[in-house]
Design a protein around this motif. Structure first.
Motif, PDB file in Angstrom:
ATOM      1  N   LYS A   7       0.808  -1.217   0.000  1.00 12.83           N
ATOM      2  CA  LYS A   7       0.000   0.000   0.000  1.00 12.83           C
ATOM      3  C   LYS A   7       0.847   1.275   0.000  1.00 12.83           C
ATOM      4  CE  LYS A   7      -0.577  -0.006   5.032  1.00 12.83           C
ATOM      5  NZ  LYS A   7      -1.555  -0.067   6.137  1.00 12.83           N
ATOM      6  N   GLN A   8       2.165   1.136   0.226  1.00 11.02           N
ATOM      7  CA  GLN A   8       3.047   2.309   0.243  1.00 11.02           C
ATOM      8  C   GLN A   8       3.737   2.538  -1.098  1.00 11.02           C
ATOM      9  OE1 GLN A   8       5.334   0.609   3.618  1.00 11.02           O
ATOM     10  NE2 GLN A   8       5.013   2.594   4.603  1.00 11.02           N
ATOM     11  N   ILE A   9       3.325   1.811  -2.136  1.00 11.44           N
ATOM     12  CA  ILE A   9       4.007   1.871  -3.427  1.00 11.44           C
ATOM     13  C   ILE A   9       3.119   2.569  -4.461  1.00 11.44           C
ATOM     14  CG2 ILE A   9       4.929   0.461  -5.326  1.00 11.44           C
ATOM     15  CD1 ILE A   9       5.525  -1.686  -3.132  1.00 11.44           C
ATOM     16  N   ARG A  10       3.726   3.412  -5.297  1.00 10.85           N
ATOM     17  CA  ARG A  10       3.032   4.009  -6.440  1.00 10.85           C
ATOM     18  C   ARG A  10       3.900   3.776  -7.685  1.00 10.85           C
ATOM     19  NH1 ARG A  10       0.144   4.035  -2.874  1.00 10.85           N
ATOM     20  NH2 ARG A  10      -1.180   5.667  -1.970  1.00 10.85           N
ATOM     21  N   ASN A  11       3.347   3.099  -8.663  1.00 12.88           N
ATOM     22  CA  ASN A  11       4.058   2.866  -9.919  1.00 12.88           C
ATOM     23  C   ASN A  11       3.528   3.843 -10.957  1.00 12.88           C
ATOM     24  OD1 ASN A  11       5.588   0.621  -8.923  1.00 12.88           O
ATOM     25  ND2 ASN A  11       3.752  -0.638  -9.093  1.00 12.88           N
ATOM     26  N   TYR A 275      -4.309   8.786  -6.475  1.00 12.24           N
ATOM     27  CA  TYR A 275      -4.041   7.676  -7.395  1.00 12.24           C
ATOM     28  C   TYR A 275      -3.796   6.377  -6.641  1.00 12.24           C
ATOM     29  CZ  TYR A 275      -4.106  11.171 -10.989  1.00 12.24           C
ATOM     30  OH  TYR A 275      -4.533  12.177 -11.835  1.00 12.24           O
ATOM     31  N   PRO A 276      -4.155   5.250  -7.256  1.00 10.45           N
ATOM     32  CA  PRO A 276      -4.158   3.975  -6.537  1.00 10.45           C
ATOM     33  C   PRO A 276      -2.776   3.363  -6.353  1.00 10.45           C
ATOM     34  CG  PRO A 276      -4.807   3.626  -8.817  1.00 10.45           C
ATOM     35  CD  PRO A 276      -4.659   5.102  -8.643  1.00 10.45           C
ATOM     36  N   GLY A 277      -2.614   2.666  -5.250  1.00 12.00           N
ATOM     37  CA  GLY A 277      -1.463   1.800  -5.048  1.00 12.00           C
ATOM     38  C   GLY A 277      -1.784   0.429  -5.617  1.00 12.00           C
ATOM     39  N   PRO A 278      -0.795  -0.463  -5.672  1.00 11.36           N
ATOM     40  CA  PRO A 278      -1.038  -1.798  -6.229  1.00 11.36           C
ATOM     41  C   PRO A 278      -2.121  -2.573  -5.483  1.00 11.36           C
ATOM     42  CG  PRO A 278       1.315  -1.391  -5.996  1.00 11.36           C
ATOM     43  CD  PRO A 278       0.612  -0.270  -5.303  1.00 11.36           C
ATOM     44  N   ASP A 279      -2.265  -2.319  -4.180  1.00  9.28           N
ATOM     45  CA  ASP A 279      -3.253  -3.066  -3.389  1.00  9.28           C
ATOM     46  C   ASP A 279      -4.686  -2.752  -3.808  1.00  9.28           C
ATOM     47  OD1 ASP A 279      -2.646  -0.479  -2.327  1.00  9.28           O
ATOM     48  OD2 ASP A 279      -3.859  -0.961  -0.566  1.00  9.28           O
ATOM     49  N   GLU A 280      -4.875  -1.677  -4.566  1.00  8.68           N
ATOM     50  CA  GLU A 280      -6.217  -1.315  -5.020  1.00  8.68           C
ATOM     51  C   GLU A 280      -6.445  -1.696  -6.486  1.00  8.68           C
ATOM     52  OE1 GLU A 280      -7.394   2.745  -3.283  1.00  8.68           O
ATOM     53  OE2 GLU A 280      -5.213   2.743  -3.213  1.00  8.68           O
ATOM     54  N   ASN A 281      -5.494  -2.392  -7.080  1.00  7.70           N
ATOM     55  CA  ASN A 281      -5.622  -2.825  -8.471  1.00  7.70           C
ATOM     56  C   ASN A 281      -5.814  -4.334  -8.550  1.00  7.70           C
ATOM     57  OD1 ASN A 281      -5.565  -0.420  -9.894  1.00  7.70           O
ATOM     58  ND2 ASN A 281      -3.343  -0.319  -9.916  1.00  7.70           N
ATOM     59  N   GLU A 363      14.200  -7.813   0.149  1.00  8.35           N
ATOM     60  CA  GLU A 363      13.020  -8.502  -0.389  1.00  8.35           C
ATOM     61  C   GLU A 363      12.239  -7.551  -1.286  1.00  8.35           C
ATOM     62  OE1 GLU A 363      10.987  -9.601   3.260  1.00  8.35           O
ATOM     63  OE2 GLU A 363       9.605  -7.917   3.040  1.00  8.35           O
ATOM     64  N   LEU A 364      11.392  -8.140  -2.109  1.00 11.01           N
ATOM     65  CA  LEU A 364      10.474  -7.366  -2.946  1.00 11.01           C
ATOM     66  C   LEU A 364       9.069  -7.865  -2.657  1.00 11.01           C
ATOM     67  CD1 LEU A 364      12.365  -7.385  -6.375  1.00 11.01           C
ATOM     68  CD2 LEU A 364      11.961  -5.374  -4.947  1.00 11.01           C
ATOM     69  N   ARG A 365       8.188  -6.937  -2.298  1.00  8.87           N
ATOM     70  CA  ARG A 365       6.827  -7.315  -1.951  1.00  8.87           C
ATOM     71  C   ARG A 365       5.884  -7.082  -3.129  1.00  8.87           C
ATOM     72  NH1 ARG A 365       7.110  -8.392   3.429  1.00  8.87           N
ATOM     73  NH2 ARG A 365       4.885  -8.822   3.524  1.00  8.87           N
ATOM     74  N   ALA A 366       4.713  -7.681  -3.039  1.00 11.27           N
ATOM     75  CA  ALA A 366       3.720  -7.588  -4.121  1.00 11.27           C
ATOM     76  C   ALA A 366       3.485  -6.131  -4.513  1.00 11.27           C
ATOM     77  CB  ALA A 366       2.416  -8.233  -3.676  1.00 11.27           C
ATOM     78  N   GLY A 367       3.491  -5.879  -5.826  1.00 13.09           N
ATOM     79  CA  GLY A 367       3.260  -4.541  -6.354  1.00 13.09           C
ATOM     80  C   GLY A 367       4.515  -3.757  -6.643  1.00 13.09           C
ATOM     81  N   ASP A 368       5.665  -4.219  -6.119  1.00 19.75           N
ATOM     82  CA  ASP A 368       6.904  -3.463  -6.289  1.00 19.75           C
ATOM     83  C   ASP A 368       7.615  -3.848  -7.585  1.00 19.75           C
ATOM     84  OD1 ASP A 368       8.763  -1.580  -5.671  1.00 19.75           O
ATOM     85  OD2 ASP A 368       9.429  -2.489  -3.784  1.00 19.75           O
ATOM     86  N   LEU A 369       8.462  -2.937  -8.041  1.00 18.76           N
ATOM     87  CA  LEU A 369       9.292  -3.178  -9.215  1.00 18.76           C
ATOM     88  C   LEU A 369      10.724  -3.418  -8.768  1.00 18.76           C
ATOM     89  CD1 LEU A 369       8.066  -0.318 -11.608  1.00 18.76           C
ATOM     90  CD2 LEU A 369       7.100  -2.597 -11.293  1.00 18.76           C
ATOM     91  N   GLY A 370      11.349  -4.445  -9.321  1.00 22.19           N
ATOM     92  CA  GLY A 370      12.720  -4.762  -8.951  1.00 22.19           C
ATOM     93  C   GLY A 370      13.448  -5.392 -10.118  1.00 22.19           C
ATOM     94  N   ALA A 371      14.633  -5.920  -9.834  1.00 22.56           N
ATOM     95  CA  ALA A 371      15.450  -6.505 -10.897  1.00 22.56           C
ATOM     96  C   ALA A 371      16.228  -7.696 -10.354  1.00 22.56           C
ATOM     97  CB  ALA A 371      16.393  -5.468 -11.474  1.00 22.56           C
ATOM     98  N   ILE A 372      16.417  -8.684 -11.230  1.00 23.22           N
ATOM     99  CA  ILE A 372      17.196  -9.877 -10.904  1.00 23.22           C
ATOM    100  C   ILE A 372      18.312  -9.986 -11.935  1.00 23.22           C
ATOM    101  CG2 ILE A 372      17.129 -12.361 -10.478  1.00 23.22           C
ATOM    102  CD1 ILE A 372      14.032 -12.053 -10.281  1.00 23.22           C
ATOM    103  N   ALA A 373      19.526 -10.220 -11.479  1.00 26.74           N
ATOM    104  CA  ALA A 373      20.673 -10.277 -12.389  1.00 26.74           C
ATOM    105  C   ALA A 373      20.923 -11.701 -12.868  1.00 26.74           C
ATOM    106  CB  ALA A 373      21.917  -9.741 -11.689  1.00 26.74           C
TER     107      ALA A 373
END
Length: 694
Positions: A7-11, A275-281, A363-373
């Motif tokens: 809920k603290q993320i905005r993409n 605007y919505p966070g991922p938890d509202e999508n 860690e990466l939680r649901a809704g977040d953007l990250g990267a794996i090498a």
């Protein structure tokens, strides 16, 4: 970097016309929030977003980059997208993981083609959006004209949340229309309350009234209160606006500047408030083990699943698979399943990318953007999940590349290096394709536009130290006959011992089916040609239809009937009859009575343009030997012009269409059929092929 709850993320995708100030705005946000201690500049090549050497050299964005910014307990993942149309695939990848979009407008340039295209892309991905009018400190800035233009284009949806305040012809602050308070800028985008100027009141009252009317329409109770003259509370206004903004029924317009960050803080606050966070999508995939649907909805309590929305391949920083976590939590040193490839991948460290900087996270939680090498088999569009619950998500549908050119290695021996380097570039850019055209013995490079192909050439040279040359591609013509002829083919050779003897008389005529190379029949009477030589005759035809006598193109629509011939009991062989047949085919095409012709490929073309450009489009298509079949409105002020056009005439069409329509036009085409080429085109092509063979 801290770990943030869903809920603290905005993409947020940042869109707009090329050069409107997207990268500068994001740079300003990074500066005012303390990510950097100095503002980078596009002209200096030191911004966070534009880290690629090609971007620095050209001074515009080529790829989408992520810039996470932390502010007031919220993590904003800003996706800085290219504004130039050739790189639309990068924009579409960003929009596929964003929950909302900021469309940047340069106050000096006003509403541009890229602004309208950004709006259309938001519609395609069903995203709520906000306009941010930057460069308000420019002397030629006209906020009033921009709002009026937006309202003409998009109607009552346009809702100015800000009105600029100017003193001594300088942009010093804004009026917050929602709470009816003046704001004066202090430093680093901060502001303090100030009186609303008298000159703003007339316009402010009109805009405020339109906002209240929109709020009243959200439910019957509000409507009754509005007509009775009752005022809404600030909380009621905010809640109603939030509902309208999220549904797309209202699009706020904000003001600011990029170079000193004025208004950027307010933009961050509005992105959090409205605007919505991922938890509202919502998002769902398919459990490939059970075949059932899986509702992920960015719930971090469900099993882990993610989708790879982009791949970054760099010789210096390595390969990163950029992911959006759709459910659950991903931690380092775990094993996940690539559902598309049905292969397990070992996850080492986890990163959040900020431009080219890879920041390690726990860690990466649901809704977040990250990267794996360094994932071994994973590519863009793949889904990652647990082996127990293998969830697969649909791939994003990207724009189809229609522009193509032939390419070849500038230096002999570089072919393998070029193929490897292009493979890496195609991993990064899904709208880039390399095709081996075996028929014309050429390699083709497909892209959205010519500028994209030029960038590829430059990247190959500067990044991978290999050079290619682009040239006009050859067109795949076909050969056939229009008349009926009877010809003899005789192969006779004596050179001591057994000789060679084959003699055939074949009737050639059009088969009427251009989908098939040939139809073979025999009408031999009396055994003048033994049955065991019939396959050899057909084999001779098979060999000739691959490369016809006229210009070396494949033959289609040919009917061959073996009607007569002769043989020798000792010297005849399958090889002799095959060679005799080859001579017969050549003789048939050399006979004027067969009316040999070249067929050219015809494309079915659809061009989408605003009504005012249809005359220019049809005139241009006529010059290209096209046949306009009709026009269909798309009910959005555009016409879709349908036409049949020779493929050879579509070379360079992308550039010409943009020139005619100011960049707003778009097109698509597909192969339709083959038709007889005009005599001058045939003569030119036959001469060119002859010169090439010489």
């Amino acid at each position: 970097m801290n770990v943030y709850q869903t809920k603290q993320i905005r993409n947020v995708a940042v869109l707009g016309h090329g050069g409107c100030g997207k990268t500068t705005m994001i740079e300003a946000m990074a500066y005012i929030t303390g990510v950097t201690n100095r503002m980078g500049k596009v002209v200096d090549g030191n911004t966070i977003s534009d880290f690629d050497k090609e971007e620095n050299r050209r001074q515009f964005s080529i790829g989408t980059s992520v810039v996470p910014i932390e502010y007031n307990g919220i993590k904003y993942n800003f996706l800085d997208t290219p504004g130039y149309f050739d790189f639309v695939g990068e924009v579409e990848e960003a929009l596929s993981v964003a929950a909302c979009a900021v469309i940047v407008i340069n106050a000096k340039a006003g509403v541009e083609v890229g602004t309208q295209k950004a709006w259309d892309l938001c519609n395609k991905f069903n995203l709520p959006r906000v306009f941010f009018v930057t460069n308000m400190d420019d002397d030629n800035a006209s906020y009033k004209n921009i709002v009026a233009h937006l309202q003409v284009l998009y109607g009552a949806k346009i809702a100015p949340f800000h009105l600029p305040i100017r003193e001594n012809e300088k942009f010093v602050g804004f009026v917050n229309v929602v709470n009816m308070k003046g704001r004066r800028f202090t430093e680093k985008s901060q502001y303090e309350e100030c009186p609303i100027p008298d000159y703003s009141m007339e316009n402010l009252e009109k805009i405020r009234e339109a906002l209240m009317e929109a709020i009243a329409e959200t439910n019957e109770e509000y409507m009754d209160r509005y007509f009775s003259g009752e005022e809404f509370t600030y909380d009621e206004i905010r809640y109603a606006l939030r509902m309208n903004v999220r549904s797309g029924d209202m699009v706020p317009v904000l003001v600011g500047t990029g170079i000193n960050g004025n208004g950027c803080q307010m933009l961050l606050e509005i992105l959090d408030m409205y605007y919505p966070g991922p938890d509202e999508n919502f998002i769902s995939g398919t459990n490939t083990k059970t075949g059932e649907g899986f509702t992920a909805d960015y719930n971090d309590q469900k099993p882990f699943s993610a989708r790879v929305y982009k791949t970054l391949v760099d010789p210096f920083i390595g390969k990163y698979s950029m992911i959006k976590v759709c459910s659950g939590v991903l931690k380092p040193d775990t094993t996940v399943l690539n559902v598309n490839k049905d292969t397990e991948e070992k996850i080492g460290r986890l990163y959040v990318l900020r431009g080219k900087e890879a920041i390690e996270v726990s860690e990466l939680r649901a809704g977040d953007l990250g990267a794996i090498a360094k994932l071994s088999v994973t590519t863009t569009g793949d889904s990652l999940a647990t082996k127990e619950v293998p969830i697969q998500y649909e791939k994003t549908e990207l724009s189809v590349p229609y522009t193509y050119m032939a390419y070849r290695a500038k230096n002999k021996g570089d072919e393998d290096k070029i193929a490897s380097a292009l493979g890496k570039l195609m991993e990064e850019d899904q709208t880039l394709r390399s095709v081996n055209d075996k028929e014309n013995r050429q390699l083709l490079l497909y892209g959205i536009g010519e500028q994209q192909l030029e960038v590829v050439v430059s990247k190959l040279m500067n990044r991978y130290k290999v050079e290619i040359e682009l040239s006009r591609p050859k067109v795949a013509f076909r050969e056939t006959i229009r008349g009926k002829v009877k010809v003899q083919g005789k192969h006779k050779k004596q050179s001591g011992g057994h000789g060679q003897y084959g003699d055939v008389t074949i009737e050639f005529e059009p088969s009427g089916d251009l989908e098939k190379p040939y139809v073979f029949e025999e009408k031999i009477v009396g055994g003048v040609v033994p049955k065991n030589y019939f396959p050899a005759v057909e084999k001779g035809i098979q060999e000739m239809v691959v490369k016809g006598p006229l210009a070396g193109y494949p033959i289609v629509g040919l009917k061959a009937t073996l009607v007569f011939g002769s043989y020798h009991p000792v010297d005849s062989s399958e090889m002799a009859f095959k060679l005799a047949t080859i001579l017969a085919v050549k003789a048939a095409f050399a006979d004027p009575a067969s009316k040999p012709v070249l067929l050219e490929p015809i494309a079915s073309l659809q061009v989408k343009v605003p009504d005012k450009f249809t005359g220019d489009i049809m005139g241009d298509l006529n010059k290209r030997r096209g046949r306009v079949l009709g026009m269909n409105p798309d009910h959005s002020g555009n016409q879709i012009v349908e036409a049949d056009v020779p493929m050879s005439e579509l070379f360079g069409y992308n550039t010409d269409l943009r020139s005619m329509t100011g960049g707003i036009g778009s097109y698509s085409y597909s192969f339709s059929r083959y038709e007889q080429a005009p005599a001058d085109v045939q003569a030119k092509e036959i001469a060119a092929r002859a010169a090439e063979n010489d």
